[in-house]
Motif scaffolding. Structure first.
Motif, PDB file in Angstrom:
ATOM      1  N   MET A 200       0.830  -1.211   0.000  1.00  0.00           N
ATOM      2  CA  MET A 200       0.000   0.000   0.000  1.00  0.00           C
ATOM      3  C   MET A 200       0.864   1.260   0.000  1.00  0.00           C
ATOM      4  SD  MET A 200      -3.192   0.908   2.402  1.00  0.00           S
ATOM      5  CE  MET A 200      -4.063  -0.525   1.795  1.00  0.00           C
ATOM      6  N   THR A 201       0.561   2.175  -0.918  1.00  0.00           N
ATOM      7  CA  THR A 201       1.306   3.438  -0.972  1.00  0.00           C
ATOM      8  C   THR A 201       0.670   4.456  -0.025  1.00  0.00           C
ATOM      9  OG1 THR A 201      -0.073   4.375  -2.705  1.00  0.00           O
ATOM     10  CG2 THR A 201       1.812   3.029  -3.422  1.00  0.00           C
ATOM     11  N   ASP A 202       1.423   5.504   0.256  1.00  0.00           N
ATOM     12  CA  ASP A 202       0.878   6.604   1.069  1.00  0.00           C
ATOM     13  C   ASP A 202      -0.390   7.161   0.421  1.00  0.00           C
ATOM     14  OD1 ASP A 202       3.315   6.158   2.252  1.00  0.00           O
ATOM     15  OD2 ASP A 202       3.932   8.266   2.298  1.00  0.00           O
ATOM     16  N   GLU A 203      -0.362   7.249  -0.908  1.00  0.00           N
ATOM     17  CA  GLU A 203      -1.506   7.818  -1.641  1.00  0.00           C
ATOM     18  C   GLU A 203      -2.743   6.922  -1.505  1.00  0.00           C
ATOM     19  OE1 GLU A 203       1.623   7.601  -2.999  1.00  0.00           O
ATOM     20  OE2 GLU A 203       1.990   9.742  -2.630  1.00  0.00           O
ATOM     21  N   ASP A 204      -2.521   5.577  -1.586  1.00  0.00           N
ATOM     22  CA  ASP A 204      -3.657   4.648  -1.430  1.00  0.00           C
ATOM     23  C   ASP A 204      -4.317   4.858  -0.061  1.00  0.00           C
ATOM     24  OD1 ASP A 204      -3.108   3.337  -3.863  1.00  0.00           O
ATOM     25  OD2 ASP A 204      -1.754   1.904  -2.888  1.00  0.00           O
ATOM     26  N   TRP A 205      -3.478   5.025   0.942  1.00  0.00           N
ATOM     27  CA  TRP A 205      -3.993   5.216   2.306  1.00  0.00           C
ATOM     28  C   TRP A 205      -4.720   6.562   2.425  1.00  0.00           C
ATOM     29  CZ3 TRP A 205      -4.593   2.335   6.641  1.00  0.00           C
ATOM     30  CH2 TRP A 205      -4.951   3.033   7.794  1.00  0.00           C
ATOM     31  N   ASP A 206      -4.009   7.627   2.035  1.00  0.00           N
ATOM     32  CA  ASP A 206      -4.540   8.978   2.253  1.00  0.00           C
ATOM     33  C   ASP A 206      -5.826   9.220   1.469  1.00  0.00           C
ATOM     34  OD1 ASP A 206      -2.462   9.523   3.956  1.00  0.00           O
ATOM     35  OD2 ASP A 206      -1.281  10.663   2.507  1.00  0.00           O
ATOM     36  N   ALA A 207      -5.871   8.735   0.216  1.00  0.00           N
ATOM     37  CA  ALA A 207      -7.057   9.002  -0.624  1.00  0.00           C
ATOM     38  C   ALA A 207      -8.295   8.373   0.002  1.00  0.00           C
ATOM     39  CB  ALA A 207      -6.832   8.446  -2.029  1.00  0.00           C
ATOM     40  N   VAL A 208      -8.156   7.129   0.477  1.00  0.00           N
ATOM     41  CA  VAL A 208      -9.321   6.415   1.018  1.00  0.00           C
ATOM     42  C   VAL A 208      -9.755   7.018   2.360  1.00  0.00           C
ATOM     43  CG1 VAL A 208     -10.012   4.190   2.023  1.00  0.00           C
ATOM     44  CG2 VAL A 208      -8.953   4.280  -0.239  1.00  0.00           C
ATOM     45  N   VAL A 209      -8.788   7.272   3.220  1.00  0.00           N
ATOM     46  CA  VAL A 209      -9.129   7.850   4.527  1.00  0.00           C
ATOM     47  C   VAL A 209      -9.759   9.237   4.333  1.00  0.00           C
ATOM     48  CG1 VAL A 209      -8.116   8.755   6.657  1.00  0.00           C
ATOM     49  CG2 VAL A 209      -7.484   6.485   5.847  1.00  0.00           C
TER      50      VAL A 209
END
Ligand SMILES: NC(=O)c1ccc[n+]([C@@H]2O[C@H](COP(=O)([O-])OP(=O)(O)OC[C@H]3O[C@@H](n4cnc5c(N)ncnc54)[C@H](O)[C@@H]3O)[C@@H](O)[C@H]2O)c1
Length: 307
Positions: free
Chosen positions: A106-115
């Motif tokens: 999981m990338t930072d972007e995958d995490w941040d976008a969903v949260v």
């Protein structure tokens, strides 16, 4: 055509992510129940199509294009409801996205976008609605969209599940805070076949579903099946229900047990020595039936996907 009398006659409801899928069904059902609807949708074309569909059926709707995790857009939804229809009675937070990956990938972007889309996209419109109702001294209803991925956990969805569990907790706290002012807050964990979930479903399930539809049987996974409960939770008929998490799919409405403690071991009034815990901790599994290791909690679901 709209029915003569509906559960939401004279009411005004905002539905986010209402351009397709579950949100579209919720917007159409709220309109069919008599509400004027603010169709909040990231994609301007689909949002307008749903608003036009409501108008063509004799209802009232306005489309607002934008990202509900953006404060200006979220605040603007309440302003639009009041400007266009004179009031706000309910908010349905539904907008959401997936970026599935196992944690190591999981990338930072995958995490941040969903949260961001889920948590901030629930927080901002809810704050705007609650501020409006408190300023007006009026009651209101909020329906949030959690997921079994958050309540039970689902492989490959640590970002999404964390956000969805957060939404369930957020809803419970909004309910506690809103109780005195008559503001209800409930969450749903829906299941439906939509653009979001179609690719996740194995082909054999899709084939079974197609065969069932050909036989003219009830379409258990139609996104529109989620909407009746949501329209009810937006109405004053549900004013006594708050802080609850409902499962909803097909013809089924479930109530989820809140997180709660079910077993305990104590150490005779003394702080535990870490070395002693290993000899006692099994008592928790024996007393509760809970497993010690990682569990596929989805196996605990009441319904099974297509039998
Ligand atoms: N379909 C299911 O089985 C299922 C299960 C559990 C939870 N959910 C939740 O239900 C909700 C609806 O899901 P769906 O299956 O209808 O998905 P979907 O992808 O068909 O629809 C989601 C809609 O939200 C919109 N959207 C996304 N981000 C947005 C943003 N930032 N601002 C405004 N609009 C935005 C999209 O453009 C889309 O129209 C989501 O919150 C999803 O996580 C769905």
């Amino acid at each position: 055509m709209l029915p003569d009398m509906g559960l939401l006659d004279g009411k005004v409801v905002i539905v986010t992510g209402a351009g397709r899928g579950i949100g579209r069904g919720e917007a159409l059902e709220c309109a069919a129940q008599g509400a004027a609807v603010v169709v909040a949708e990231f994609d301007p074309a689909t949002g307008k199509t749903v608003a036009d569909e409501i108008a063509a059926a004799g209802g009232r709707a306005v489309a607002v294009a934008g990202d509900v995790a953006d404060a200006e857009v979220a605040n603007g939804l309440v302003e639009t409801a009041v400007r266009e229809f004179g009031r706000l009675d309910a908010l349905v937070n539904n907008a959401g996205i997936l970026r599935d990956k196992t944690l190591a990938k999981m990338t930072d972007e995958d995490w941040d976008a969903v949260v961001r889309v889920h948590l901030r996209g629930h927080f901002l419109p809810t704050r705007a609605a609650v501020q409006h109702w408190k300023a007006e001294g009026k009651p209101g209803h909020v329906v949030h969209t959690a997921s079994t991925s958050g309540l039970l956990g689902n492989f490959g969805q640590s970002n999404y599940g964390a956000a969805k569990a957060g939404i369930a907790a957020f809803s419970t706290i909004v309910a506690m805070e809103g109780a005195r002012g008559g503001i209800t807050s409930n969450a749903i964990a829906p299941t439906a076949l939509t653009a979001m979930t179609l690719d996740l479903m194995p082909q054999e399930y899709k084939d079974q579903r197609d065969a069932a539809l050909e036989r003219g049987e009830f379409d258990f996974f139609a996104p529109e099946n989620v909407a009746p409960l949501v329209a009810f939770l937006c109405s004053d008929a549900s004013a006594h229900i708050s802080g609850k998490v409902f499962g909803v799919q097909g013809d089924s409405i479930e109530i989820f047990q809140p997180f709660t403690s079910v077993a305990e071991v104590t150490n005779g009034g003394k702080r535990w020595d870490p070395e002693d815990i290993g000899g006692r901790i099994d008592e928790l599994w024996t007393a509760s039936g809970i497993q010690a290791g990682a569990e596929n909690m989805m196996a605990r679901m009441r319904y099974k996907i297509l039998g």
